[in-house]
Scaffold this motif. Structure first.
Motif, PDB file in Angstrom:
ATOM      1  N   VAL A   1     -12.106  12.586  16.865  1.00  0.00           N
ATOM      2  CA  VAL A   1     -12.573  11.413  16.136  1.00  0.00           C
ATOM      3  C   VAL A   1     -12.197  10.158  16.917  1.00  0.00           C
ATOM      4  O   VAL A   1     -11.282  10.163  17.733  1.00  0.00           O
ATOM      5  CB  VAL A   1     -11.984  11.328  14.708  1.00  0.00           C
ATOM      6  CG1 VAL A   1     -12.454  12.462  13.846  1.00  0.00           C
ATOM      7  CG2 VAL A   1     -10.478  11.250  14.742  1.00  0.00           C
ATOM      8  N   TRP A   2     -12.920   9.095  16.640  1.00  0.00           N
ATOM      9  CA  TRP A   2     -12.619   7.780  17.197  1.00  0.00           C
ATOM     10  C   TRP A   2     -12.352   6.849  16.035  1.00  0.00           C
ATOM     11  O   TRP A   2     -13.033   6.897  15.018  1.00  0.00           O
ATOM     12  CB  TRP A   2     -13.807   7.256  18.014  1.00  0.00           C
ATOM     13  CG  TRP A   2     -13.530   5.941  18.656  1.00  0.00           C
ATOM     14  CD1 TRP A   2     -13.073   5.737  19.924  1.00  0.00           C
ATOM     15  CD2 TRP A   2     -13.641   4.645  18.068  1.00  0.00           C
ATOM     16  NE1 TRP A   2     -12.907   4.396  20.154  1.00  0.00           N
ATOM     17  CE2 TRP A   2     -13.250   3.690  19.021  1.00  0.00           C
ATOM     18  CE3 TRP A   2     -14.030   4.186  16.815  1.00  0.00           C
ATOM     19  CZ2 TRP A   2     -13.241   2.339  18.771  1.00  0.00           C
ATOM     20  CZ3 TRP A   2     -14.015   2.828  16.558  1.00  0.00           C
ATOM     21  CH2 TRP A   2     -13.633   1.914  17.534  1.00  0.00           C
TER      22      TRP A   2
ATOM     23  N   GLN B   1     -19.219  14.342  18.555  1.00  0.00           N
ATOM     24  CA  GLN B   1     -19.883  15.637  18.714  1.00  0.00           C
ATOM     25  C   GLN B   1     -19.866  15.994  20.196  1.00  0.00           C
ATOM     26  O   GLN B   1     -20.354  15.239  21.025  1.00  0.00           O
ATOM     27  CB  GLN B   1     -21.330  15.570  18.219  1.00  0.00           C
ATOM     28  CG  GLN B   1     -21.462  15.211  16.759  1.00  0.00           C
ATOM     29  CD  GLN B   1     -21.019  16.337  15.826  1.00  0.00           C
ATOM     30  OE1 GLN B   1     -20.887  17.486  16.213  1.00  0.00           O
ATOM     31  NE2 GLN B   1     -20.770  15.987  14.582  1.00  0.00           N
TER      32      GLN B   1
ATOM     33  N   LEU C   1     -13.666   6.003  10.645  1.00  0.00           N
ATOM     34  CA  LEU C   1     -13.538   7.006  11.700  1.00  0.00           C
ATOM     35  C   LEU C   1     -14.924   7.521  12.069  1.00  0.00           C
ATOM     36  O   LEU C   1     -15.790   7.664  11.205  1.00  0.00           O
ATOM     37  CB  LEU C   1     -12.687   8.187  11.235  1.00  0.00           C
ATOM     38  CG  LEU C   1     -11.193   7.947  11.088  1.00  0.00           C
ATOM     39  CD1 LEU C   1     -10.523   9.202  10.557  1.00  0.00           C
ATOM     40  CD2 LEU C   1     -10.567   7.534  12.404  1.00  0.00           C
ATOM     41  N   ARG C   2     -15.121   7.804  13.327  1.00  0.00           N
ATOM     42  CA  ARG C   2     -16.385   8.372  13.802  1.00  0.00           C
ATOM     43  C   ARG C   2     -16.100   9.705  14.459  1.00  0.00           C
ATOM     44  O   ARG C   2     -15.262   9.801  15.354  1.00  0.00           O
ATOM     45  CB  ARG C   2     -17.067   7.443  14.811  1.00  0.00           C
ATOM     46  CG  ARG C   2     -17.511   6.147  14.222  1.00  0.00           C
ATOM     47  CD  ARG C   2     -18.659   6.391  13.256  1.00  0.00           C
ATOM     48  NE  ARG C   2     -19.004   5.156  12.582  1.00  0.00           N
ATOM     49  CZ  ARG C   2     -19.209   5.067  11.293  1.00  0.00           C
ATOM     50  NH1 ARG C   2     -19.095   6.124  10.522  1.00  0.00           N
ATOM     51  NH2 ARG C   2     -19.525   3.935  10.739  1.00  0.00           N
ATOM     52  N   ARG C   3     -16.776  10.743  14.009  1.00  0.00           N
ATOM     53  CA  ARG C   3     -16.614  12.067  14.586  1.00  0.00           C
ATOM     54  C   ARG C   3     -17.388  12.146  15.901  1.00  0.00           C
ATOM     55  O   ARG C   3     -18.527  11.713  15.982  1.00  0.00           O
ATOM     56  CB  ARG C   3     -17.129  13.132  13.633  1.00  0.00           C
ATOM     57  CG  ARG C   3     -16.903  14.517  14.152  1.00  0.00           C
ATOM     58  CD  ARG C   3     -17.268  15.562  13.148  1.00  0.00           C
ATOM     59  NE  ARG C   3     -16.998  16.861  13.731  1.00  0.00           N
ATOM     60  CZ  ARG C   3     -17.372  17.988  13.207  1.00  0.00           C
ATOM     61  NH1 ARG C   3     -18.016  17.990  12.063  1.00  0.00           N
ATOM     62  NH2 ARG C   3     -17.102  19.115  13.803  1.00  0.00           N
TER      63      ARG C   3
ATOM     64  N   VAL D   1     -11.310  18.973  16.075  1.00  0.00           N
ATOM     65  CA  VAL D   1     -12.244  17.908  15.744  1.00  0.00           C
ATOM     66  C   VAL D   1     -11.773  16.672  16.501  1.00  0.00           C
ATOM     67  O   VAL D   1     -10.587  16.333  16.477  1.00  0.00           O
ATOM     68  CB  VAL D   1     -12.259  17.599  14.224  1.00  0.00           C
ATOM     69  CG1 VAL D   1     -13.141  16.406  13.920  1.00  0.00           C
ATOM     70  CG2 VAL D   1     -12.706  18.811  13.436  1.00  0.00           C
TER      71      VAL D   1
END
Length: 90
Positions: free
Chosen positions: A37-38, A53, A49-51, A35
């Motif tokens: 994340v940012w 894609q 956190l932003r996943r 995964v």
């Protein structure tokens, strides 16, 4: 941990019966994954956190900076801040 527990389980059994199915615990195997994340941190805390894609492109990166980092900076930090980027890869 996706499945099970990190804890140690103790089983009492007779000597010489180690591989008897009666004393074995089934496990679920899986092929792994990842995964991406940012996120950003400051001395005042963390932003959400932003996943990511798929593969991050410049459009996704700009969107995150405008819609995640900018509101965090406006609401949590003083007017002056330094933006530093670090790419963590294992």
């Amino acid at each position: 941990m996706l499945f099970g527990t990190d804890g140690i389980q103790w089983i009492r059994r007779f000597q010489g019966t180690r591989f008897n199915p009666k004393y074995q615990i089934s496990t679920m195997k899986h092929g792994g994954g990842n995964v991406m994340v940012w996120g950003c941190v400051s001395r005042f805390g963390m932003c959400p956190l932003r996943r990511i894609q798929g593969i991050m492109d410049k459009f996704q990166y700009e969107y995150i900076l405008e819609n995640t980092m900018s509101p965090y900076v406006r609401n949590s930090l003083a007017r002056r801040f330094i933006f530093q980027q670090y790419d963590l890869k294992h």
